[in-house]
Structure formats: C-alpha cells, structure tokens
Design an enzyme around this catalytic site. Structure first.
Site, PDB file in Angstrom:
ATOM      1  N   ASN A  82      -3.615  10.455  -3.331  1.00  0.00           N
ATOM      2  CA  ASN A  82      -2.977   9.329  -4.023  1.00  0.00           C
ATOM      3  C   ASN A  82      -3.682   7.987  -3.861  1.00  0.00           C
ATOM      4  OD1 ASN A  82      -0.977  11.012  -4.996  1.00  0.00           O
ATOM      5  ND2 ASN A  82       0.302  10.730  -3.208  1.00  0.00           N
ATOM      6  N   CYS A  83      -4.855   7.989  -3.302  1.00  0.00           N
ATOM      7  CA  CYS A  83      -5.617   6.761  -3.090  1.00  0.00           C
ATOM      8  C   CYS A  83      -6.284   6.322  -4.400  1.00  0.00           C
ATOM      9  CB  CYS A  83      -6.667   7.025  -2.012  1.00  0.00           C
ATOM     10  SG  CYS A  83      -7.878   5.727  -1.808  1.00  0.00           S
ATOM     11  N   ASN A  84      -6.168   5.049  -4.735  1.00  0.00           N
ATOM     12  CA  ASN A  84      -6.757   4.533  -5.980  1.00  0.00           C
ATOM     13  C   ASN A  84      -8.278   4.664  -6.000  1.00  0.00           C
ATOM     14  OD1 ASN A  84      -4.336   3.841  -7.205  1.00  0.00           O
ATOM     15  ND2 ASN A  84      -4.316   1.812  -6.270  1.00  0.00           N
TER      16      ASN A  84
END
Length: 115
Positions: free
Chosen positions: A8-10
């Site tokens: 879920n890290c941009n």
C-alpha cells in the site's frame, strides 16, 4: 527480478507502474506480510550502506526511542535484527536485479531498466 516493499505504499505503486509500463516481469515480496530474512539483508548490506537501506524519515524509525535507534546503529548484527523486527524501516522499494539492488524509486533509473 524481485521487488521488495509494502503493497500500500505510494512509492511502491509508482515502481509497479514503471515496471509494468516497460513490460518487465517481476516478483513482489511484501516484507510487511512475508517478513525479511537475515541472509537477504546481509546481501543488501554488501552492496549498499545501511544509511541507504534505512528509512529514517518513516514513522517506524521515529517512534523508536533514542536508545533503540542507537542500538540499531551500533553494529551490523543489531541493524539486521532491528530491520527483521521492523521491516517498515527499510526504504521502499528495493529492486533486486540480480547483480545489484536499486533502493528507493527514481523515475529515470527505472526508465533505464529495460535497456
């Protein structure tokens, strides 16, 4: 090619897009869910300095007490132990391209991977 990080890290999303746009096949290793092992971290530390691998800007690092931070930085074994316990402190992404690793996302560097 194997890419390590957190789903879920941009920054990870940017890396996935860059790899997909170039048609590069890769395997994703989510070290938040799957963990990270000592052997992998030792390999990375042979190629990159611990300051390159450690994400000091992240909340996980900042939540550690000064004593815990000092402990982690005291020697390589304690550094590895700390990252195994807190894999969120590893900069993202880490791209293992076989002969070397690329730490962090740099659009220009990723654009040259297929070449």
């Amino acid at each position: 090619m194997k890419i390590y990080g957190i789903k879920n890290c941009n920054t990870m999303k940017k890396a996935f897009i860059a790899l997909d746009e170039q048609g590069i096949d890769y395997t994703f290793h989510d070290y938040k869910k799957q963990g990270i092992d000592q052997a992998t971290l030792q390999q990375w530390l042979k190629q990159k300095d611990q300051d390159v691998i450690l994400n000091k800007k992240g909340t996980t690092w900042r939540k550690l007490s000064p004593q815990q931070q000092d402990y982690a930085l005291e020697n390589k074994e304690q550094f590895i132990e700390t990252l195994i316990t807190n894999p969120s402190m590893i900069k993202r992404p880490v791209l293992d391209i076989g002969s070397t690793i690329v730490v962090g996302f740099d659009e220009a560097e990723y654009a040259n991977l297929a070449k």
